[in-house]
Design a protein around this motif. Structure first.
Motif, PDB file in Angstrom:
ATOM      1  N   MET A   1       0.829  -1.205   0.000  1.00  0.00           N
ATOM      2  CA  MET A   1       0.000   0.000   0.000  1.00  0.00           C
ATOM      3  C   MET A   1       0.863   1.254   0.000  1.00  0.00           C
ATOM      4  SD  MET A   1      -3.120   1.321   0.085  1.00  0.00           S
ATOM      5  CE  MET A   1      -4.263   0.070   0.732  1.00  0.00           C
ATOM      6  N   LYS A   2       1.953   1.214   0.740  1.00  0.00           N
ATOM      7  CA  LYS A   2       2.870   2.355   0.757  1.00  0.00           C
ATOM      8  C   LYS A   2       3.416   2.623  -0.644  1.00  0.00           C
ATOM      9  CE  LYS A   2       7.063   4.109   3.015  1.00  0.00           C
ATOM     10  NZ  LYS A   2       8.137   3.805   3.997  1.00  0.00           N
ATOM     11  N   GLY A   3       3.737   1.547  -1.361  1.00  0.00           N
ATOM     12  CA  GLY A   3       4.191   1.704  -2.730  1.00  0.00           C
ATOM     13  C   GLY A   3       3.133   2.355  -3.603  1.00  0.00           C
ATOM     14  N   ASP A   4       1.873   1.959  -3.427  1.00  0.00           N
ATOM     15  CA  ASP A   4       0.773   2.556  -4.195  1.00  0.00           C
ATOM     16  C   ASP A   4       0.654   4.052  -3.907  1.00  0.00           C
ATOM     17  OD1 ASP A   4       0.257   0.058  -5.189  1.00  0.00           O
ATOM     18  OD2 ASP A   4      -1.476  -0.326  -3.893  1.00  0.00           O
ATOM     19  N   VAL A   5       0.796   4.407  -2.626  1.00  0.00           N
ATOM     20  CA  VAL A   5       0.682   5.826  -2.246  1.00  0.00           C
ATOM     21  C   VAL A   5       1.834   6.621  -2.855  1.00  0.00           C
ATOM     22  CG1 VAL A   5       0.669   7.466  -0.331  1.00  0.00           C
ATOM     23  CG2 VAL A   5      -0.554   5.285  -0.111  1.00  0.00           C
ATOM     24  N   GLN A   6       3.042   6.100  -2.740  1.00  0.00           N
ATOM     25  CA  GLN A   6       4.208   6.806  -3.281  1.00  0.00           C
ATOM     26  C   GLN A   6       4.108   6.945  -4.801  1.00  0.00           C
ATOM     27  OE1 GLN A   6       6.042   8.405  -1.431  1.00  0.00           O
ATOM     28  NE2 GLN A   6       6.621   7.324   0.432  1.00  0.00           N
ATOM     29  N   LEU A   7       3.614   5.914  -5.452  1.00  0.00           N
ATOM     30  CA  LEU A   7       3.453   5.978  -6.908  1.00  0.00           C
ATOM     31  C   LEU A   7       2.414   7.021  -7.287  1.00  0.00           C
ATOM     32  CD1 LEU A   7       4.264   4.793  -9.635  1.00  0.00           C
ATOM     33  CD2 LEU A   7       2.438   3.080  -9.351  1.00  0.00           C
TER      34      LEU A   7
ATOM     35  N   GLY B   1       3.708  10.413  -7.225  1.00  0.00           N
ATOM     36  CA  GLY B   1       4.735  10.677  -8.220  1.00  0.00           C
ATOM     37  C   GLY B   1       6.146  10.353  -7.802  1.00  0.00           C
ATOM     38  N   ASP B   2       6.315   9.690  -6.662  1.00  0.00           N
ATOM     39  CA  ASP B   2       7.661   9.351  -6.183  1.00  0.00           C
ATOM     40  C   ASP B   2       7.965   7.896  -6.564  1.00  0.00           C
ATOM     41  OD1 ASP B   2      10.036   8.961  -4.869  1.00  0.00           O
ATOM     42  OD2 ASP B   2       9.411   9.964  -3.018  1.00  0.00           O
ATOM     43  N   LYS B   3       8.411   7.692  -7.794  1.00  0.00           N
ATOM     44  CA  LYS B   3       8.647   6.336  -8.289  1.00  0.00           C
ATOM     45  C   LYS B   3       9.770   5.613  -7.548  1.00  0.00           C
ATOM     46  CE  LYS B   3       6.785   7.031 -12.931  1.00  0.00           C
ATOM     47  NZ  LYS B   3       7.051   6.954 -14.397  1.00  0.00           N
ATOM     48  N   PRO B   4      10.881   6.274  -7.225  1.00  0.00           N
ATOM     49  CA  PRO B   4      11.931   5.565  -6.474  1.00  0.00           C
ATOM     50  C   PRO B   4      11.425   5.048  -5.121  1.00  0.00           C
ATOM     51  CG  PRO B   4      12.824   7.541  -7.465  1.00  0.00           C
ATOM     52  CD  PRO B   4      11.347   7.612  -7.663  1.00  0.00           C
ATOM     53  N   ALA B   5      10.652   5.872  -4.415  1.00  0.00           N
ATOM     54  CA  ALA B   5      10.118   5.441  -3.116  1.00  0.00           C
ATOM     55  C   ALA B   5       9.121   4.303  -3.302  1.00  0.00           C
ATOM     56  CB  ALA B   5       9.457   6.615  -2.402  1.00  0.00           C
ATOM     57  N   ALA B   6       8.324   4.377  -4.373  1.00  0.00           N
ATOM     58  CA  ALA B   6       7.363   3.317  -4.662  1.00  0.00           C
ATOM     59  C   ALA B   6       8.100   2.010  -4.950  1.00  0.00           C
ATOM     60  CB  ALA B   6       6.484   3.707  -5.843  1.00  0.00           C
ATOM     61  N   ARG B   7       9.172   2.103  -5.748  1.00  0.00           N
ATOM     62  CA  ARG B   7       9.956   0.915  -6.085  1.00  0.00           C
ATOM     63  C   ARG B   7      10.560   0.278  -4.825  1.00  0.00           C
ATOM     64  NH1 ARG B   7      13.115   3.304  -9.180  1.00  0.00           N
ATOM     65  NH2 ARG B   7      11.926   3.025 -11.112  1.00  0.00           N
ATOM     66  N   ASP B   8      11.073   1.100  -3.947  1.00  0.00           N
ATOM     67  CA  ASP B   8      11.663   0.581  -2.703  1.00  0.00           C
ATOM     68  C   ASP B   8      10.616  -0.122  -1.844  1.00  0.00           C
ATOM     69  OD1 ASP B   8      14.125   1.569  -3.440  1.00  0.00           O
ATOM     70  OD2 ASP B   8      13.977   3.383  -2.196  1.00  0.00           O
ATOM     71  N   ALA B   9       9.440   0.472  -1.768  1.00  0.00           N
ATOM     72  CA  ALA B   9       8.372  -0.121  -0.959  1.00  0.00           C
ATOM     73  C   ALA B   9       7.930  -1.454  -1.546  1.00  0.00           C
ATOM     74  CB  ALA B   9       7.195   0.839  -0.868  1.00  0.00           C
ATOM     75  N   TYR B  10       7.765  -1.510  -2.853  1.00  0.00           N
ATOM     76  CA  TYR B  10       7.362  -2.761  -3.495  1.00  0.00           C
ATOM     77  C   TYR B  10       8.420  -3.847  -3.304  1.00  0.00           C
ATOM     78  CZ  TYR B  10       3.579  -0.263  -5.956  1.00  0.00           C
ATOM     79  OH  TYR B  10       2.454   0.455  -6.270  1.00  0.00           O
ATOM     80  N   LYS B  11       9.696  -3.468  -3.433  1.00  0.00           N
ATOM     81  CA  LYS B  11      10.765  -4.445  -3.231  1.00  0.00           C
ATOM     82  C   LYS B  11      10.741  -4.998  -1.813  1.00  0.00           C
ATOM     83  CE  LYS B  11      14.149  -2.804  -6.664  1.00  0.00           C
ATOM     84  NZ  LYS B  11      15.477  -2.198  -6.875  1.00  0.00           N
ATOM     85  N   SER B  12      10.517  -4.122  -0.854  1.00  0.00           N
ATOM     86  CA  SER B  12      10.449  -4.569   0.544  1.00  0.00           C
ATOM     87  C   SER B  12       9.248  -5.475   0.766  1.00  0.00           C
ATOM     88  CB  SER B  12      10.360  -3.354   1.472  1.00  0.00           C
ATOM     89  OG  SER B  12      11.531  -2.562   1.383  1.00  0.00           O
ATOM     90  N   ALA B  13       8.133  -5.171   0.096  1.00  0.00           N
ATOM     91  CA  ALA B  13       6.936  -6.000   0.215  1.00  0.00           C
ATOM     92  C   ALA B  13       7.185  -7.390  -0.358  1.00  0.00           C
ATOM     93  CB  ALA B  13       5.767  -5.334  -0.496  1.00  0.00           C
ATOM     94  N   VAL B  14       7.818  -7.444  -1.531  1.00  0.00           N
ATOM     95  CA  VAL B  14       8.122  -8.736  -2.162  1.00  0.00           C
ATOM     96  C   VAL B  14       9.014  -9.579  -1.254  1.00  0.00           C
ATOM     97  CG1 VAL B  14       9.399  -9.815  -4.053  1.00  0.00           C
ATOM     98  CG2 VAL B  14       7.811  -7.950  -4.533  1.00  0.00           C
TER      99      VAL B  14
END
Length: 209
Positions: A165-171, A174-187
Motif C-alpha cells: 500500500m505504501k508503494g501505491d501511495v508513493q506511486l 509521483g515518487d517512483k523511487p520510493a514506490a519501487r523501494d516499498a514494493y521491493k520490501s513488500a516482495v
C-alpha cells in the motif's frame, strides 16, 4: 473436661494468638471472599457483555444489508459506546465504514476506521482498519494521511500489505523511487509462491525494477 498442663498451655497460646491476630485474620478472610466474588461477578458481566454485543452486532448486519445508513450510524454508535471493549466494537466500526464509503460518506467512513484502529483489541482487525484507512486517504489523494496510517504500529504479519500500500501511495504522489523501494520490501516479505508476491512483482516490472 480436664486438660493436662501441656494441653492447657496450648489452649492458652491459641487464645492469645487469636486475641492478637484474630481480627486481622477475619478481615483478610473477608477480603479474600469479596475478591473472589468480585472476580466471579466480573467474569459473568463480561460474558453478558459479549452476548449482548453479539446480538447488537447481528442487528447492525441487518441494517448494513438493508443499506440503512442512518440506522447503521445509530447502531454503530451504540455498540461503540456500550460494547466498545468487546471484539464486536471494532468489527462494527469496520462494517459501518464500508457502507459509509459505498455511500460516498467519506467523513463517516474515516471516523469509523480511525475508531477501529484506535480501539481494536485484535491485532488483525487493527491492521485491516489501518489498511482501509490508508486506502480511503489514497482515494482522496490525501497522501500524507495515507502514509501516516501506514506508519502506525501494526501486526508484523501484515507488513507486506502495508508496504504494498505504501508503494501505491508513493506511486500516486509521483515518487517512483520510493514506490519501487516499498514494493521491493513488500516482495521480500512474501513467500515465492504467494499470488500477492507475483502481483507486486508485476508493479515493480512496470516501474522498471
Amino acid at each position: 473436661m480436664a486438660f493436662d498442663l501441656q494441653e492447657q498451655e496450648q489452649i492458652d497460646s491459641m487464645k492469645a494468638f487469636w486475641h492478637q491476630y484474630g481480627k486481622w485474620l477475619a478481615a483478610l478472610f473477608a477480603a479474600l471472599v469479596l475478591a473472589y466474588l468480585g472476580y466471579k461477578g466480573w467474569g459473568m458481566y463480561q460474558k453478558d457483555q459479549v452476548r449482548d454485543a453479539a446480538q447488537s452486532y447481528a442487528e447492525l448486519e441487518k441494517k448494513i444489508i438493508a443499506g440503512d445508513l442512518d440506522g447503521v450510524r445509530k447502531a454503530t454508535a451504540s455498540i461503540e459506546t456500550t460494547y466498545g471493549k468487546t471484539p464486536y466494537g471494532a468489527r462494527a466500526a469496520l462494517l459501518a465504514a464500508r457502507l459509509g464509503f459505498d455511500r460516498n460518506d467519506t467523513a463517516f467512513a474515516r471516523a469509523q476506521l480511525s475508531w477501529a484502529a484506535e480501539h481494536a483489541s485484535e491485532p488483525g482487525i487493527k491492521a485491516v482498519a489501518l489498511l482501509r484507512l490508508a486506502g480511503l486517504e489514497l482515494d482522496q489523494k490525501n497522501f500524507p494521511a495515507a502514509l501516516a496510517a501506514l506508519a502506525r504500529e501494526h501486526d508484523a504479519a501484515f507488513d507486506a500489505e502495508f508496504l504494498d500500500m505504501k508503494g501505491d501511495v508513493q506511486l500516486a504522489k509521483g515518487d517512483k523511487p520510493a514506490a519501487r523501494d516499498a514494493y521491493k520490501s513488500a516482495v521480500a516479505k512474501l513467500p515465492g509462491d504467494s499470488p500477492s508476491r507475483q502481483f507486486i512483482q508485476t508493479k515493480l516490472e512496470a516501474l522498471g525494477g
